[in-house]
Scaffold this motif. Structure first.
Motif, PDB file in Angstrom:
ATOM      1  N   ILE A   3      44.339  34.455  41.918  1.00  0.00           N
ATOM      2  CA  ILE A   3      45.084  35.520  41.238  1.00  0.00           C
ATOM      3  C   ILE A   3      45.795  34.976  40.006  1.00  0.00           C
ATOM      4  N   LYS A   4      46.355  33.768  40.130  1.00  0.00           N
ATOM      5  CA  LYS A   4      47.030  33.150  38.987  1.00  0.00           C
ATOM      6  C   LYS A   4      46.051  32.893  37.851  1.00  0.00           C
ATOM      7  N   SER A   7      45.031  36.222  36.224  1.00  0.00           N
ATOM      8  CA  SER A   7      46.140  36.757  35.436  1.00  0.00           C
ATOM      9  C   SER A   7      46.342  35.962  34.155  1.00  0.00           C
TER      10      SER A   7
END
Length: 335
Positions: A3-4, A7
């Protein structure tokens, strides 16, 4: 972690793509070097303040500060600041296209200078394909009598090379442990130098009225550049550099022109022909191929190392644990 990464890539891809239109909105009112200095100083101060607020941030050493200042001046004062001047003479999406050569220079630098990557046809061919799509994007932009536009285009290409060299340097020098501190020091130092350059160029004599400077257009553009492009975008950029290959991070330079074209055409009605749309599709396809070619060796090695590590599990006690990182912290593929 996934997810990091998603993003961070979204921030670098989309926010930086939109920054080209924001720069155009600003330089139509404020002189370019002054506009760049305002953006960098404000952004840098905000990032440094955030680094002090966040717990666990360690104060950088003198060497780390010096490295941040010098790399910031190279990348922003002598690199990206050229974009502000160029957009006085070129469309926003064209400047983004010219900056996209960053990806090729960075990949070649990793292979031939740092030797942290291998020159592979499956990566080089998509990069060349992306470069081949640029003439379709540019189209018949230059005409006779537009020498200043040609000079601006050449300056942007040089700036792309300087940015690539700075990106590679960041992989080899000692920087603060906090990406906020690194970006903050880089931006404030480059912004201070650009402010001095602006004064030397007597840009103050060309300032508009107070009402024009604080009108909707420059305020909206500067707010986007400071908060979105710098505070969020550069923080994501530094985080990616510590977790991904530099050449993969620099593929953002291929997505940025697509975003810049969509915003330029949709919001300020910049012209775009069907031939240029073909070029945009070619560049986007090259990004996907580069991404896949770069991820395959990393993922394969990761699975192999995990298999080797877990093969020793029977010899570990109940309280023993495997290391959290597969690669060494200083390597290109550190986790």
């Amino acid at each position: 972690m996934l997810i990091k990464r998603v993003s961070a890539y979204a921030a670098v891809y989309l926010l930086w793509g939109g920054s080209y239109l924001a720069v155009r909105l600003v330089v139509q009112v404020i002189p370019p070097m002054l506009a760049a200095s305002i953006r960098y100083i404000l952004s840098g101060l905000i990032l440094l303040l955030l680094s002090l607020v966040i717990r666990g941030s360690i104060l950088p050493s003198r060497r780390q500060i010096l490295n941040s200042v010098l790399s910031g001046i190279a990348m922003f004062a002598f690199g990206y600041a050229v974009v502000f001047w160029a957009e006085v003479h070129l469309t926003s999406w064209l400047v983004a296209v010219l900056i996209s050569t960053t990806s090729l220079w960075t990949y070649l630098g990793e292979c031939l200078v740092l030797r942290t990557n291998c020159l592979r046809a499956r990566v080089l061919i998509p990069l060349i394909m992306g470069m081949a799509g640029m003439p379709f994007l540019v189209g018949a932009t230059f005409h006779r009598g537009q020498m200043l536009s040609a000079i601006a285009a050449g300056a942007v290409l040089v700036a792309a090379f300087v940015w690539s060299a700075g990106t590679l340097t960041l992989k080899a020098i000692e920087l603060p442990s906090s990406p906020l501190q690194t970006a903050g020091l880089q931006l404030t130092s480059s912004g201070s130098l650009l402010l001095a350059i602006s004064r030397a160029l007597h840009e103050g004599a060309h300032l508009p009225s107070i009402g024009q400077m604080f009108s909707y257009q420059p305020l909206l553009g500067m707010t986007y550049l400071v908060l979105g492009g710098s505070v969020v975008g550069f923080t994501a950029f530094h985080w990616l550099l510590s977790h991904e290959p530099a050449s993969l991070v620099s593929t953002a330079a291929y997505v940025n022109p697509i975003v810049a074209m969509m915003l330029g055409i949709g919001l300020v009605h910049e012209r775009c022909s069907p031939m240029q749309i073909v070029g945009a599709a070619t560049i986007l396809a090259s990004v996907i191929l580069v991404w896949r070619a770069q991820r395959i060796p990393t993922e394969s090695k990761s699975r192999k190392d995990i298999a080797n590590a877990t093969s020793f599990r029977p010899y570990l006690g109940e309280d023993d644990t495997l290391p959290d990182t597969i690669y060494s912290p200083g390597s290109t593929y550190s986790q």
